[in-house]
Each structure stands twice: as C-alpha cells, then as structure tokens.
Design an enzyme around this catalytic site. Structure first.
Site, PDB file in Angstrom:
ATOM      1  N   HIS A  52       8.240  -0.025  -1.686  1.00 60.51           N
ATOM      2  CA  HIS A  52       7.834   1.301  -2.201  1.00 60.51           C
ATOM      3  C   HIS A  52       8.938   2.339  -2.030  1.00 60.51           C
ATOM      4  O   HIS A  52       8.673   3.499  -1.686  1.00 60.51           O
ATOM      5  CB  HIS A  52       6.536   1.780  -1.538  1.00 60.51           C
ATOM      6  CG  HIS A  52       5.366   0.901  -1.828  1.00 60.51           C
ATOM      7  ND1 HIS A  52       4.611   1.028  -2.962  1.00 60.51           N
ATOM      8  CD2 HIS A  52       4.842  -0.140  -1.143  1.00 60.51           C
ATOM      9  CE1 HIS A  52       3.659   0.107  -2.969  1.00 60.51           C
ATOM     10  NE2 HIS A  52       3.782  -0.617  -1.875  1.00 60.51           N
ATOM     11  N   ASN A 125      -3.116   1.056  -3.702  1.00 65.73           N
ATOM     12  CA  ASN A 125      -2.325   0.720  -4.888  1.00 65.73           C
ATOM     13  C   ASN A 125      -3.096   1.111  -6.141  1.00 65.73           C
ATOM     14  O   ASN A 125      -4.244   1.553  -6.055  1.00 65.73           O
ATOM     15  CB  ASN A 125      -2.043  -0.789  -4.924  1.00 65.73           C
ATOM     16  CG  ASN A 125      -0.935  -1.205  -3.966  1.00 65.73           C
ATOM     17  OD1 ASN A 125       0.040  -0.484  -3.776  1.00 65.73           O
ATOM     18  ND2 ASN A 125      -1.088  -2.364  -3.360  1.00 65.73           N
TER      19      ASN A 125
END
Ligand code: NDP
Length: 476
Positions: A52, A125
């Site tokens: 990420h 997510n």
C-alpha cells in the site's frame, strides 16, 4: 513577512549565497544553514510502506443516520445525527510509491475515526474478502506481488504459481480480474472492513460484525485498454480525481452499513464466519444502515498528513473489538510494527495520528519522544502512590468461549473455496464474464503450462462455464 530561520529558530541572513573564503574561494564549513539544508534534504525520504505504498487521502466526517446502539456501546454511534471527524487513505497494494494509479489491483480503504474514546481505525479494502486466510502465507503472498529478485520485474508466473497452489485465493482473484479489479478512480469504489470484528453493547453482549461502505457515486471501472491510455497520459489519475473533486466541493460519499451475527449464529453458520476469504451472504445477514461518510477537505501537506498517517486494526474503541480471524490478529501486530519501523517508535504522537482525547500510559523514553514535556506527573511505573493513570474495569470485554486443542489446523480441511466465487460469477453479466476471462488470460501471459493447467482445474470446480471461458480467452 515571515522571517526565515534555522530549525533552531535562528534568523537566517542570506539564503541565496553560500559563505565563501573570498569571492572565488571555497565554501566555509561554518556556513551552518547550508549544512542544515543539505542534511535535511538527505533525510527527506522515509521507508515507503512495504504494501500500500501509493495512496491518496482526505478528511471528512461520519454522520450517524440509524440507531445501532442495541449492538454496540461505542460512543461514535451513540445517537442519530452524531458526527465524527475522520481521515481516509485509499491505496493500491503492490505498486511502489511512484507507481501509476490506474493499475489492476486491490484498493486499500483505511479510515481513522477520531472519536472521543480514542482513534478507531478500520483498515480494509475495496473487496469484502482477501487472497489468503492464514497469516503464515502473508509475506509469501506479498512477495508474489512484488518484483522478481532476479529480473527486478513483476512476475505473472509467481502470482499464478502461488494462487494455483492456494485455492482459497479464488474468490479474491475472481474480483481482482473482474471489471471491479480496475476502478476508474477512488470515488467510484465500495469499501469493506473485510474482517469480522466484534461489537459489544451496554449489557456487555457480544455480536460479530462486518462493515460495508457503499459508494454513492456508483461503481465505475476501466478495461485494461482504457487504463493503458490513462496511464500513458497521467500516472496520478486517482490522486487527481479525488483531490480535484474535493477542491470543487463535489464531496464523495459512502453509505456505511453493517452485517451483524450473534455468537450463537456464528457457531451454526455454514461457513467459518472468521474466514477472510468468505463473505456473509446478504440473504442470511442483511445490510443494516449506519450512517454516511463524506470526504470534504484535502490535506495541506501530503507528506505530513497522508504519508505519515498510520492506520492499524488494533486501534479499537470501547464497544468495538477484534474477532478470532487469524489474519486480523496478525495485522493487529504487524501494522503498528510496520509504523514503528517506518515512522519511529512514537508515530502516534505525530499530529495526524494523535487522538483527540488525552493519552496516558507508562511507556518511557524512546527516540523522538515529545510527550513528557506536557505531562504533569513524572511517574513511569505502576502500581504507584502518585496518582498515576489507572485502568477501569468498565472497559473489559466479555470473556470469549474457546473450544478445541491448541494445534495447527490444516486449512484444506475447510475446502469450499468454490461456492462463493461461483455465486459471484453467476451475478456477472455476459459482458462482465467476458472481461473476467480476458483479464485472467492477459495476466497469464508467459506463465508455464503446468501452472495454468493447475489453475484451470480450480476453475472447473467453480463451473465449466468459467473454465471454458478462460480457456477460450487463452486460445485467442
Ligand atoms: P447479493 O446478491 O445479496 O450481493 C451481491 C454483492 O455483490 C453486492 O454487494 C454487489 O455489490 C456485489 N457485486 C456485484 N458484482 C460484483 C463484482 N463484479 N465484483 C464484486 N462484487 C460484486 O449476494 P450474496 O450476499 O449472497 O453474495 C453473493 C456473492 O456476491 C458473494 O459470493 C460475493 O462474491 C459477492 N459479494 C458479496 C458481498 C457480501 O458481503 N455478501 C459483498 C460484495 C460482494 P454492489 O451493491 O456494490 O453492486
């Protein structure tokens, strides 16, 4: 006019001409501000997140629209109309900090709610499930998403080798290679807490809960071909879209919803409700409205407010807790650990990570510790006789019944990794199915035949239509 200063606040007299011995002579070492400037420049980069790394973020609010106090005593949900400030960071998973935004990848959807009972972080997510259900596999899985050690390039072979040997990944890969695996931007995606969490109400009853954030902008996606054109023109397409929408007061909104399961229902549900590769069907556990999340303010300084933001599922508040999900427990350790490495021991003292309420504990010292100056009492141990901070049993969670032996349980014994991907496949239109087949085939380019055959055998277990579709696309 503001006076330019050194980091110690000393006024600077000249920021254009270095101090030299004579007009044509060398620089003098006593030109301290020059040295400070160069030294700071050398320290501008911090380690990027291992996963990420590329993300965008903004501030906003959660406004409660429905009463869920029978499930949770969390102050954030205490009455209809209550507003809580928040920060959201949405990211791709695999690409480095300089990667293009318009890539096929899962999007991280991390929220920090600044509640008066401390920060509550929901770190999910844009997918309700994940590739794996056991944290032992997490570092290995991420290695398949990163650069090959020899070629220094991403490897389709590594990805499909791992996935074809990990059938629990079928659900998530079906989402990843569907149209939704390549969102047009960050406003047109749903967010999910993904893990199962717990709610505890004022009577100390526990419920299991899943969190959903449904985009009010609608789902918008791109094909691989459309994304290639976007990337060739703009590597920051999602960052630009989010930033400009907020600057133009076109504030994106998501409807926050929950699914709730009682402890008894959890014991009897057809699936392990703590398996991160599975959803709870909406038919069995309908979505319940909670509130509206709106993003309405861009950060002033990306590095300070987004790069230094640090989210962890371990940040829970009274009335919200963890669950027996193995992946969640591992993340509750590994996220704060990543931040201690990336930002430093006291990363939660950084302004963006500071809770709005007072922080009191007996942790001592550590690098860059700037809290003690404010603390009234110097006592750093407990028990003590000097009125130091104390625990309060009202915050103890109810006990959780555990059964079974301590052992390593073979994940393949629970092997229904096919029904839910099949349910999803059956929801897709003809066009979505064709996109899925084509996207899978494209990503199998260069993958050895035996790995493809192994994956095809898994698709056969979902449905012949799925397997035949991928085979046709591969033949093309
Ligand atoms: P439902 O028909 O009640 O729900 C289907 C869900 O699937 C909706 O939330 C919808 O989200 C979402 N969806 C539709 N198309 C896609 C896609 N291409 N990729 C990802 N999500 C999509 O059925 P069930 O609850 O019984 O679930 C059936 C299947 O739907 C599951 O096996 C799972 O794969 C998928 N799903 C289920 C979710 C859940 O929490 N139950 C959540 C998301 C997906 P939207 O409203 O945004 O269109």
């Amino acid at each position: 006019m503001k006076q330019l200063t050194t980091t110690a606040g000393n006024p600077v007299g000249d920021n254009q001409n270095s101090l030299t011995a004579g007009e044509r002579g060398p620089v003098l070492m006593q030109d301290y501000y020059l040295i400070e400037k160069l030294a700071n420049q050398n320290r501008e980069r911090i380690p990027e997140r291992t996963v990420h790394a590329k993300g965008s973020g903004a501030y906003g609010t959660l406004r409660v629209t429905n009463d869920i106090t029978k499930y949770t005593k969390a102050d954030i949900f205490s009455y209809i109309g209550k507003e809580t400030p928040l920060l959201i960071r949405i990211s791709t998973v695999a690409g480095e900090k300089g990667a293009a935004d318009a890539e096929r990848d899962v999007r991280g959807f991390a929220i920090k709610f600044y509640t008066k009972e401390g920060n509550w972080d929901l770190v999910g997510n844009n997918t309700p499930v994940f590739f794996i259900s056991d944290p032992y596999k997490f570092p290995d899985f991420i290695h398949t998403q990163k650069r090959d050690p020899r070629t220094n390039m991403r490897s389709n072979t590594a990805q499909w080798d791992f996935w074809s040997l990990s059938p629990e990944s079928l659900h998530q890969t079906t989402i990843l290679f569907s149209d939704r695996g390549l969102p047009s931007d960050l406003r047109h995606i749903n967010g999910y807490g993904s893990h199962t969490y717990s709610f505890i109400n004022k009577d100390n009853e526990r419920f299991w809960v899943k969190f959903h954030f449904k985009t009010r902008q609608g789902i918008k996606t791109m094909t691989n071909e459309e994304a290639a054109i976007v990337v060739s023109k703009d590597r920051e397409s999602s960052q630009r879209d989010l930033f400009e929408a907020i600057e133009n007061k076109n504030f994106p909104k998501w409807d926050m919803k929950i699914q709730v399961m009682s402890e008894t229902e959890a014991k009897n549900y057809k699936y392990n409700p703590f398996d991160l590769t599975k959803v709870w069907s909406h038919k069995d556990f309908p979505l319940i409205d909670v509130g509206v999340v709106e993003l309405n303010r861009n950060p002033n300084n990306y590095f300070n407010e987004i790069e230094q933001s640090a989210f962890s599922p371990s940040n829970t508040v009274p009335g919200i807790g963890l669950s027996p999900d193995k992946m969640l427990q591992a993340r509750a350790f590994s996220y704060p650990d990543a931040h201690r490495y990336r930002l430093g021991t006291h990363y939660e003292m950084l302004p963006i990570n500071q809770p709005v309420n007072e922080v009191n504990n007996y942790h001592a010292d550590g690098s860059m510790n700037f809290s003690d100056i404010k603390q009234e009492s110097g006592v750093k141990y407990e028990p003590n006789s000097f009125n130091g901070p104390k625990e309060n049993p009202i915050y103890k969670e109810p006990s959780l019944e555990i059964f079974g032996d301590a052992d390593r349980y073979d994940r393949t014994l629970d092997n229904d990794y096919f029904t839910q991907p099949r349910d999803l496949f059956n929801l897709m239109s003809k066009d979505q199915k064709n996109q899925l087949f084509g996207n899978i085939a494209a990503s199998m380019s260069g993958v050895p035949k035996e790995i493809i055959d192994r994956q095809m055998a898994l698709y056969e277990k979902i449905s012949t239509e799925y397997a035949d579709g991928v085979k046709r696309a591969l033949d093309v």
